[in-house]
Motif scaffolding. Structure first.
Motif, PDB file in Angstrom:
ATOM      1  N   PRO A  13      25.462 -30.692 -69.011  1.00 21.32           N
ATOM      2  CA  PRO A  13      26.203 -29.787 -69.892  1.00 21.32           C
ATOM      3  C   PRO A  13      25.717 -29.951 -71.328  1.00 21.32           C
ATOM      4  O   PRO A  13      25.498 -31.052 -71.807  1.00 21.32           O
ATOM      5  CB  PRO A  13      27.649 -30.251 -69.753  1.00 21.32           C
ATOM      6  N   GLY A  14      25.550 -28.850 -72.006  1.00 21.08           N
ATOM      7  CA  GLY A  14      25.076 -28.892 -73.379  1.00 21.08           C
ATOM      8  C   GLY A  14      23.579 -28.755 -73.495  1.00 21.08           C
ATOM      9  O   GLY A  14      23.052 -28.603 -74.585  1.00 21.08           O
ATOM     10  N   SER A  15      22.864 -28.789 -72.360  1.00 27.13           N
ATOM     11  CA  SER A  15      21.412 -28.687 -72.427  1.00 27.13           C
ATOM     12  C   SER A  15      20.963 -27.273 -72.747  1.00 27.13           C
ATOM     13  O   SER A  15      19.821 -27.058 -73.117  1.00 27.13           O
ATOM     14  CB  SER A  15      20.775 -29.145 -71.121  1.00 27.13           C
ATOM     15  N   SER A  16      21.851 -26.298 -72.616  1.00 23.76           N
ATOM     16  CA  SER A  16      21.479 -24.917 -72.906  1.00 23.76           C
ATOM     17  C   SER A  16      21.235 -24.718 -74.401  1.00 23.76           C
ATOM     18  O   SER A  16      20.660 -23.723 -74.801  1.00 23.76           O
ATOM     19  CB  SER A  16      22.561 -23.962 -72.425  1.00 23.76           C
ATOM     20  N   PHE A  17      21.680 -25.650 -75.223  1.00 25.40           N
ATOM     21  CA  PHE A  17      21.482 -25.557 -76.660  1.00 25.40           C
ATOM     22  C   PHE A  17      20.174 -26.210 -77.097  1.00 25.40           C
ATOM     23  O   PHE A  17      19.861 -26.233 -78.267  1.00 25.40           O
ATOM     24  CB  PHE A  17      22.643 -26.217 -77.410  1.00 25.40           C
ATOM     25  N   GLN A  18      19.418 -26.764 -76.151  1.00 28.99           N
ATOM     26  CA  GLN A  18      18.180 -27.468 -76.461  1.00 28.99           C
ATOM     27  C   GLN A  18      16.974 -26.700 -75.924  1.00 28.99           C
ATOM     28  O   GLN A  18      17.065 -26.017 -74.911  1.00 28.99           O
ATOM     29  CB  GLN A  18      18.181 -28.862 -75.811  1.00 28.99           C
ATOM     30  N   THR A  19      15.865 -26.871 -76.615  1.00 31.41           N
ATOM     31  CA  THR A  19      14.622 -26.336 -76.088  1.00 31.41           C
ATOM     32  C   THR A  19      14.160 -27.248 -74.959  1.00 31.41           C
ATOM     33  O   THR A  19      14.695 -28.348 -74.767  1.00 31.41           O
ATOM     34  CB  THR A  19      13.545 -26.272 -77.185  1.00 31.41           C
ATOM     35  N   HIS A  20      13.160 -26.802 -74.228  1.00 32.10           N
ATOM     36  CA  HIS A  20      12.648 -27.610 -73.112  1.00 32.10           C
ATOM     37  C   HIS A  20      12.103 -28.950 -73.619  1.00 32.10           C
ATOM     38  O   HIS A  20      12.346 -29.996 -73.008  1.00 32.10           O
ATOM     39  CB  HIS A  20      11.557 -26.839 -72.366  1.00 32.10           C
ATOM     40  N   HIS A  21      11.411 -28.936 -74.745  1.00 32.46           N
ATOM     41  CA  HIS A  21      10.851 -30.159 -75.310  1.00 32.46           C
ATOM     42  C   HIS A  21      11.963 -31.138 -75.732  1.00 32.46           C
ATOM     43  O   HIS A  21      11.892 -32.337 -75.444  1.00 32.46           O
ATOM     44  CB  HIS A  21       9.960 -29.830 -76.508  1.00 32.46           C
ATOM     45  N   GLU A  22      13.007 -30.621 -76.397  1.00 36.73           N
ATOM     46  CA  GLU A  22      14.132 -31.478 -76.799  1.00 36.73           C
ATOM     47  C   GLU A  22      14.840 -32.053 -75.575  1.00 36.73           C
ATOM     48  O   GLU A  22      15.245 -33.216 -75.563  1.00 36.73           O
ATOM     49  CB  GLU A  22      15.133 -30.686 -77.637  1.00 36.73           C
ATOM     50  N   PHE A  23      14.995 -31.224 -74.542  1.00 38.98           N
ATOM     51  CA  PHE A  23      15.649 -31.667 -73.320  1.00 38.98           C
ATOM     52  C   PHE A  23      14.865 -32.793 -72.653  1.00 38.98           C
ATOM     53  O   PHE A  23      15.435 -33.814 -72.263  1.00 38.98           O
ATOM     54  CB  PHE A  23      15.808 -30.480 -72.362  1.00 38.98           C
ATOM     55  N   MET A  24      13.559 -32.624 -72.532  1.00 39.36           N
ATOM     56  CA  MET A  24      12.729 -33.656 -71.909  1.00 39.36           C
ATOM     57  C   MET A  24      12.718 -34.930 -72.755  1.00 39.36           C
ATOM     58  O   MET A  24      12.734 -36.034 -72.206  1.00 39.36           O
ATOM     59  CB  MET A  24      11.300 -33.141 -71.688  1.00 39.36           C
ATOM     60  N   THR A  25      12.708 -34.795 -74.073  1.00 38.76           N
ATOM     61  CA  THR A  25      12.775 -35.964 -74.947  1.00 38.76           C
ATOM     62  C   THR A  25      14.092 -36.703 -74.745  1.00 38.76           C
ATOM     63  O   THR A  25      14.121 -37.930 -74.689  1.00 38.76           O
ATOM     64  CB  THR A  25      12.622 -35.534 -76.421  1.00 38.76           C
ATOM     65  N   THR A  26      15.177 -35.957 -74.604  1.00 40.27           N
ATOM     66  CA  THR A  26      16.486 -36.572 -74.357  1.00 40.27           C
ATOM     67  C   THR A  26      16.498 -37.305 -73.027  1.00 40.27           C
ATOM     68  O   THR A  26      16.975 -38.447 -72.942  1.00 40.27           O
ATOM     69  CB  THR A  26      17.591 -35.500 -74.378  1.00 40.27           C
ATOM     70  N   ILE A  27      15.986 -36.672 -71.989  1.00 44.12           N
ATOM     71  CA  ILE A  27      15.954 -37.295 -70.659  1.00 44.12           C
ATOM     72  C   ILE A  27      15.111 -38.569 -70.680  1.00 44.12           C
ATOM     73  O   ILE A  27      15.515 -39.606 -70.150  1.00 44.12           O
ATOM     74  CB  ILE A  27      15.431 -36.302 -69.600  1.00 44.12           C
ATOM     75  N   LEU A  28      13.940 -38.496 -71.295  1.00 42.48           N
ATOM     76  CA  LEU A  28      13.082 -39.682 -71.370  1.00 42.48           C
ATOM     77  C   LEU A  28      13.741 -40.785 -72.192  1.00 42.48           C
ATOM     78  O   LEU A  28      13.606 -41.969 -71.868  1.00 42.48           O
ATOM     79  CB  LEU A  28      11.713 -39.309 -71.932  1.00 42.48           C
TER      80      LEU A  28
END
Length: 186
Positions: A13-28
């Motif tokens: 939840p909340g990942s829709s506000f992130q770009t793909h790069h930001e999302f992958m950085t968060t996951i990593l």
């Protein structure tokens, strides 16, 4: 941006506000945090003899605390991942101690920790996700109220302006009082 019904938005939840790069950085970043925290626990188990003897039976286990902290910081899915990692670290410590794996699943004193890891990660993560969802809902409602307030304030200004203009037209004209008197008497 993730679509509204996408799998990524469902699990994070909340990942829709992130770009793909930001999302992958968060996951990593979350994965690195889980690996480092649980790796430090394993290193402490391996190199500190006073902890090594009590590591498998500690109440308020340090792995429960790290799992709960990760769940509170990032949500339920990272919390469950941290619980999985903590379970693997706990099983590795159990096997390094030279104990039998069959005994592990027969004795509640050992496998209860796996349950505690999962419950702590999921519960704390759900608390975080609920809090995040409530904050997002309240911000949306607040923005809608502010937009409505601004619209009403603009309408009020226009109404006051029109009132003043009409007042000047009625009072300012020479014949307005006479015409009003004639209308009233007829």
């Amino acid at each position: 941006m993730a679509k509204k019904g996408s799998l990524r938005n469902t699990f994070f939840p909340g990942s829709s506000f992130q770009t793909h790069h930001e999302f992958m950085t968060t996951i990593l970043g979350i994965l690195a945090e889980v690996v480092i925290a649980n790796g430090l626990m394993l290193v402490a188990f391996l190199f500190l003899p006073e902890i090594q003897n009590r590591f498998l039976v500690m109440n308020i286990h340090p792995l429960v605390i790290t799992t709960a902290v990760i769940g509170v910081r990032h949500g339920y899915l990272p919390g469950l991942f941290a619980a999985l990692a903590a379970s693997l670290i706990y099983l590795a410590a159990y096997l390094i101690s030279g104990l039998d794996l069959v005994l592990f699943f027969k004795t509640y004193a050992y496998y209860k920790f796996l349950i505690m890891f999962a419950v702590a990660g999921y519960t704390m993560g759900r608390i975080r996700d609920t809090y995040t969802r409530n904050v997002r809902t309240m911000r949306t409602a607040n923005n809608e109220i502010l937009e409505e307030y601004n619209t009403l304030e603009e309408d009020y200004r226009r109404t006051i302006f029109m009132y003043n203009e009409l007042k000047e037209q009625i009072v300012g004209s020479e014949y307005s009082i006479f015409s009003l008197y004639e209308i009233a008497t007829s």
